[in-house]
Design a protein around this motif. Structure first.
Motif, PDB file in Angstrom:
ATOM      1  N   LYS A   1       0.821  -1.214   0.000  1.00 62.27           N
ATOM      2  CA  LYS A   1       0.000   0.000   0.000  1.00 62.27           C
ATOM      3  C   LYS A   1       0.857   1.267   0.000  1.00 62.27           C
ATOM      4  CE  LYS A   1      -4.280  -1.825   1.934  1.00 62.27           C
ATOM      5  NZ  LYS A   1      -5.110  -1.351   0.804  1.00 62.27           N
ATOM      6  N   LYS A   2       2.033   1.200   0.616  1.00 57.97           N
ATOM      7  CA  LYS A   2       2.902   2.377   0.685  1.00 57.97           C
ATOM      8  C   LYS A   2       3.776   2.532  -0.555  1.00 57.97           C
ATOM      9  CE  LYS A   2       3.272   2.365   5.753  1.00 57.97           C
ATOM     10  NZ  LYS A   2       4.185   2.117   6.915  1.00 57.97           N
ATOM     11  N   THR A   3       3.819   1.540  -1.410  1.00 61.32           N
ATOM     12  CA  THR A   3       4.723   1.591  -2.560  1.00 61.32           C
ATOM     13  C   THR A   3       3.952   1.579  -3.876  1.00 61.32           C
ATOM     14  OG1 THR A   3       5.060  -0.823  -2.377  1.00 61.32           O
ATOM     15  CG2 THR A   3       6.684   0.610  -1.310  1.00 61.32           C
ATOM     16  N   TRP A   4       3.600   0.404  -4.371  1.00 60.18           N
ATOM     17  CA  TRP A   4       3.146   0.333  -5.751  1.00 60.18           C
ATOM     18  C   TRP A   4       1.647   0.200  -5.935  1.00 60.18           C
ATOM     19  CZ3 TRP A   4       0.730  -4.219  -7.147  1.00 60.18           C
ATOM     20  CH2 TRP A   4       0.998  -5.345  -6.371  1.00 60.18           C
ATOM     21  N   GLU A   5       0.863  -0.003  -4.867  1.00 60.66           N
ATOM     22  CA  GLU A   5      -0.577  -0.169  -5.034  1.00 60.66           C
ATOM     23  C   GLU A   5      -1.223   1.039  -5.706  1.00 60.66           C
ATOM     24  OE1 GLU A   5      -3.918  -1.476  -1.878  1.00 60.66           O
ATOM     25  OE2 GLU A   5      -3.681   0.697  -2.122  1.00 60.66           O
TER      26      GLU A   5
ATOM     27  N   THR B   1       6.264  -9.115  -3.197  1.00 58.03           N
ATOM     28  CA  THR B   1       6.795  -8.698  -4.493  1.00 58.03           C
ATOM     29  C   THR B   1       6.780  -7.172  -4.561  1.00 58.03           C
ATOM     30  OG1 THR B   1       5.954 -10.687  -5.587  1.00 58.03           O
ATOM     31  CG2 THR B   1       6.496  -8.807  -6.996  1.00 58.03           C
ATOM     32  N   LEU B   2       7.886  -6.597  -5.013  1.00 58.08           N
ATOM     33  CA  LEU B   2       7.980  -5.157  -5.273  1.00 58.08           C
ATOM     34  C   LEU B   2       8.002  -4.983  -6.789  1.00 58.08           C
ATOM     35  CD1 LEU B   2      10.778  -4.345  -2.673  1.00 58.08           C
ATOM     36  CD2 LEU B   2       8.330  -3.890  -2.421  1.00 58.08           C
ATOM     37  N   ILE B   3       7.118  -4.150  -7.320  1.00 60.82           N
ATOM     38  CA  ILE B   3       6.982  -4.079  -8.772  1.00 60.82           C
ATOM     39  C   ILE B   3       6.667  -2.653  -9.215  1.00 60.82           C
ATOM     40  CG2 ILE B   3       4.510  -4.655  -8.737  1.00 60.82           C
ATOM     41  CD1 ILE B   3       5.112  -6.408 -11.271  1.00 60.82           C
ATOM     42  N   SER B   4       7.148  -2.301 -10.402  1.00 63.24           N
ATOM     43  CA  SER B   4       6.803  -1.027 -11.028  1.00 63.24           C
ATOM     44  C   SER B   4       5.730  -1.276 -12.074  1.00 63.24           C
ATOM     45  CB  SER B   4       8.037  -0.394 -11.689  1.00 63.24           C
ATOM     46  OG  SER B   4       7.642   0.693 -12.502  1.00 63.24           O
TER      47      SER B   4
ATOM     48  N   PRO C   1      14.744  -2.329 -14.203  1.00 62.47           N
ATOM     49  CA  PRO C   1      14.021  -3.496 -13.696  1.00 62.47           C
ATOM     50  C   PRO C   1      12.544  -3.223 -13.460  1.00 62.47           C
ATOM     51  CG  PRO C   1      15.373  -2.534 -11.967  1.00 62.47           C
ATOM     52  CD  PRO C   1      15.740  -1.833 -13.238  1.00 62.47           C
ATOM     53  N   ILE C   2      11.763  -4.292 -13.540  1.00 62.87           N
ATOM     54  CA  ILE C   2      10.325  -4.200 -13.312  1.00 62.87           C
ATOM     55  C   ILE C   2       9.953  -4.709 -11.922  1.00 62.87           C
ATOM     56  CG2 ILE C   2       8.130  -5.289 -13.991  1.00 62.87           C
ATOM     57  CD1 ILE C   2       8.935  -4.836 -16.884  1.00 62.87           C
ATOM     58  N   SER C   3      10.654  -5.726 -11.424  1.00 62.34           N
ATOM     59  CA  SER C   3      10.259  -6.283 -10.134  1.00 62.34           C
ATOM     60  C   SER C   3      11.452  -6.872  -9.382  1.00 62.34           C
ATOM     61  CB  SER C   3       9.198  -7.379 -10.321  1.00 62.34           C
ATOM     62  OG  SER C   3       9.775  -8.534 -10.920  1.00 62.34           O
TER      63      SER C   3
ATOM     64  N   ARG D   1      14.457   3.131  -4.367  1.00 61.69           N
ATOM     65  CA  ARG D   1      15.729   3.220  -5.095  1.00 61.69           C
ATOM     66  C   ARG D   1      15.649   2.618  -6.488  1.00 61.69           C
ATOM     67  NH1 ARG D   1      21.521   0.299  -3.557  1.00 61.69           N
ATOM     68  NH2 ARG D   1      22.529   0.767  -5.550  1.00 61.69           N
ATOM     69  N   TRP D   2      15.000   1.454  -6.606  1.00 65.15           N
ATOM     70  CA  TRP D   2      15.093   0.695  -7.836  1.00 65.15           C
ATOM     71  C   TRP D   2      13.871   0.786  -8.744  1.00 65.15           C
ATOM     72  CZ3 TRP D   2      19.587  -1.528  -9.262  1.00 65.15           C
ATOM     73  CH2 TRP D   2      20.545  -1.749  -8.258  1.00 65.15           C
ATOM     74  N   LEU D   3      12.709   1.073  -8.196  1.00 64.38           N
ATOM     75  CA  LEU D   3      11.476   0.904  -8.967  1.00 64.38           C
ATOM     76  C   LEU D   3      10.583   2.122  -9.033  1.00 64.38           C
ATOM     77  CD1 LEU D   3      10.587  -2.613  -7.503  1.00 64.38           C
ATOM     78  CD2 LEU D   3      11.494  -2.163  -9.792  1.00 64.38           C
ATOM     79  N   LYS D   4      10.836   3.142  -8.243  1.00 65.44           N
ATOM     80  CA  LYS D   4       9.926   4.277  -8.179  1.00 65.44           C
ATOM     81  C   LYS D   4      10.272   5.313  -9.242  1.00 65.44           C
ATOM     82  CE  LYS D   4       8.139   7.808  -5.020  1.00 65.44           C
ATOM     83  NZ  LYS D   4       8.238   8.389  -3.655  1.00 65.44           N
ATOM     84  N   ASP D   5       9.351   5.570 -10.132  1.00 62.39           N
ATOM     85  CA  ASP D   5       9.477   6.663 -11.087  1.00 62.39           C
ATOM     86  C   ASP D   5       8.150   6.825 -11.802  1.00 62.39           C
ATOM     87  OD1 ASP D   5      11.544   4.445 -12.946  1.00 62.39           O
ATOM     88  OD2 ASP D   5       9.385   4.634 -13.114  1.00 62.39           O
ATOM     89  N   GLY D   6       8.065   7.840 -12.631  1.00 62.00           N
ATOM     90  CA  GLY D   6       6.840   8.071 -13.386  1.00 62.00           C
ATOM     91  C   GLY D   6       6.864   7.321 -14.699  1.00 62.00           C
TER      92      GLY D   6
END
Length: 478
Positions: A268-272, A332-335, A439-441, A456-461
């Protein structure tokens, strides 16, 4: 002063000249002696990419006076779906090309080759000897994806970055081919092919180690640093048109009651926030999240029953109709914006099963599957074909990703690999390998701060500047 020639007898001069000619001859390589193998896949997008790569290679050779080289597509050499693991194909390469060829050069679909420069490099090596050439990668710490190999000092073992191309001399191919025939491959799992190929060639110190070639590069072809390179990368982040709309991706997150307070808050705090359609599936209905209980009891491992229940719900009237289904674990952490970009390259009317590909029993005619932790992406067409086939779990706690692999294999539907999905944490991969990726995930929260890893690795627009932004920040941080 007497010249070196006047100090030699006539016989010695002849011997010296013969040796010089012999040394020159043993290193001479022309295009007919190179067999290029593009590590292609049967999905239509990847076939088009491989065809472009072959066309580029052949166009370059038209300006040379030599006949063109052989350029092969890995996915079409035999009927064995597991040919992507390469080692089972070595007897085929040896028998088909060993008599007339000196080098077997592998490249990925995005690997751009400067043919004349590559020829110059190969001519430096005695083609009569065993050579294993590439851009060396190494592990900073022992990692599960490499079965904790070289745990005391993992950096001592080098393996090739496939993106930079890699080459085997045919004396090595021939010997390895005999080894494969006499001692069939026994490894059950194929997880990181580049590392496993290097281990097989090294053979506990009996075979050659990887020889690093600085001109085999993973720089962008437009980069100033690529001027000395024989190979470069043509694309860092695939985008084949407008990114797929987020409303076309249904996201299913697998969780369970014991992780509601630990893992779900991270999602919820990242990619949701980047998902338009997302549901959490658990063994307990919690309206505060909310989670949905599919009536499948939680299992310690496997989760096959839960995943098949998710697929049935996906094609039902209970959820909006979308082109794509993404199934992920709660760790799983994903963009999702990067996934939207990648999916622009795929046709959802085809049965697409996309993610990080693993293999089971490929040396004995096994099957490939998308490993679940990095995220499994299915086109609606693939899900419909799978469910219509009647293929199902042999138990609720069977490994869902492997059962799905068996089902798709039985249907004759290949899984499609993307190196941008990762079953493990960033720490588990070579820095040089991640350095040229967008990377995607990633997967697992073990011994990391998952929110910091995401940031660091996955957050962007969702912009075309993602690769440049990512490359700059990653090189600075690494």
């Amino acid at each position: 002063m007497l010249s070196v020639y006047s100090k030699l007898s006539a016989g010695s001069l002849l011997t010296w000249a013969f040796d010089a000619i012999s040394r020159m001859h043993m290193c001479v390589t022309d295009l007919r002696e190179i067999v290029f193998v593009i590590q292609s896949q049967s999905n239509s997008y990847h076939v088009r990419q491989a065809e472009r790569r072959r066309e580029d290679l052949l166009q370059q050779t038209q300006s040379l006076t030599q006949p063109p080289p052989l350029v092969l597509f890995l996915h079409s050499l035999t009927d064995n779906e597991g040919d992507w693991s390469i080692l089972p194909l070595l007897p085929y390469f040896s028998l088909s090309f060993g008599k007339n060829s000196s080098w077997l050069v592998f490249l990925e679909e995005e690997t751009k080759v400067k043919v004349t420069k590559l020829l110059q490099i190969l001519r430096k090596f005695d083609r009569r000897k065993e050579w294993f050439l590439g851009k060396p990668l190494h592990d900073e710490e022992s990692t599960i994806i490499h079965h904790y190999a070289f745990a005391e000092n993992p950096s001592i073992f080098k393996y090739p970055d496939f993106s930079a191309a890699w080459a085997l001399s045919f004396p090595l191919v021939d010997r390895l081919a005999n080894k494969v025939k006499d001692d069939p491959l026994k490894s059950d799992f194929t997880i990181d092919l580049k590392h496993e190929v290097a281990l097989y060639i090294w053979e506990n110190g009996q075979g050659p180690r990887l020889t690093g070639v600085p001109e085999l590069c993973t720089e962008s072809e437009a980069s100033q640093a690529a001027q000395h390179c024989a190979t470069t990368l043509s694309n860092l982040s695939p985008l084949c048109g407008d990114p797929v709309k987020k409303e076309e991706i249904f996201v299913a997150v697998k969780t369970c009651k014991k992780f509601h307070n630990e893992r779900v808050p991270v999602v919820k705090k990242t990619w949701e926030r980047d998902a338009s359609l997302l549901e959490y599936y658990s063994d307990h209905a919690d309206p505060t999240i909310p989670t949905i209980d599919l009536g499948v009891p939680n299992t310690e491992r496997g989760h096959c029953g839960k995943t098949f229940a998710i697929m049935k719900r996906y094609v039902s009237e209970a959820v909006p109709k979308t082109s794509w289904l993404l199934v992920v674990d709660d760790d799983t952490l994903i963009s999702l914006p990067r996934l939207q970009m990648l999916l622009s390259c795929y046709d959802p009317s085809e049965p697409v099963c996309l993610g990080e590909r693993y293999g089971y029993g490929l040396g004995q005619g096994g099957y490939s599957y998308i490993t679940g932790g990095g995220g499994m992406v299915f086109s609606r067409t693939a899900v419909m074909k799978l469910l219509a086939s009647g293929c199902k779990c042999y138990s609720d706690d069977a490994p869902d990703d492997m059962v799905l692999g068996m089902c798709f294999n039985a249907l004759g539907l290949p899984v499609t690999h993307s190196p941008l999905f990762h079953q493990a944490r960033p720490e588990d991969y070579s820095r040089e390998f991640l350095n040229h990726q967008v990377p995607i995930s990633f997967h697992k929260h073990w011994n990391i701060d998952p929110i910091a890893v995401f940031n660091r690795w996955l957050k962007d627009g969702l912009t075309s500047e993602i690769p440049q932004k990512f490359m700059k920040s990653t090189k600075e941080e690494l």
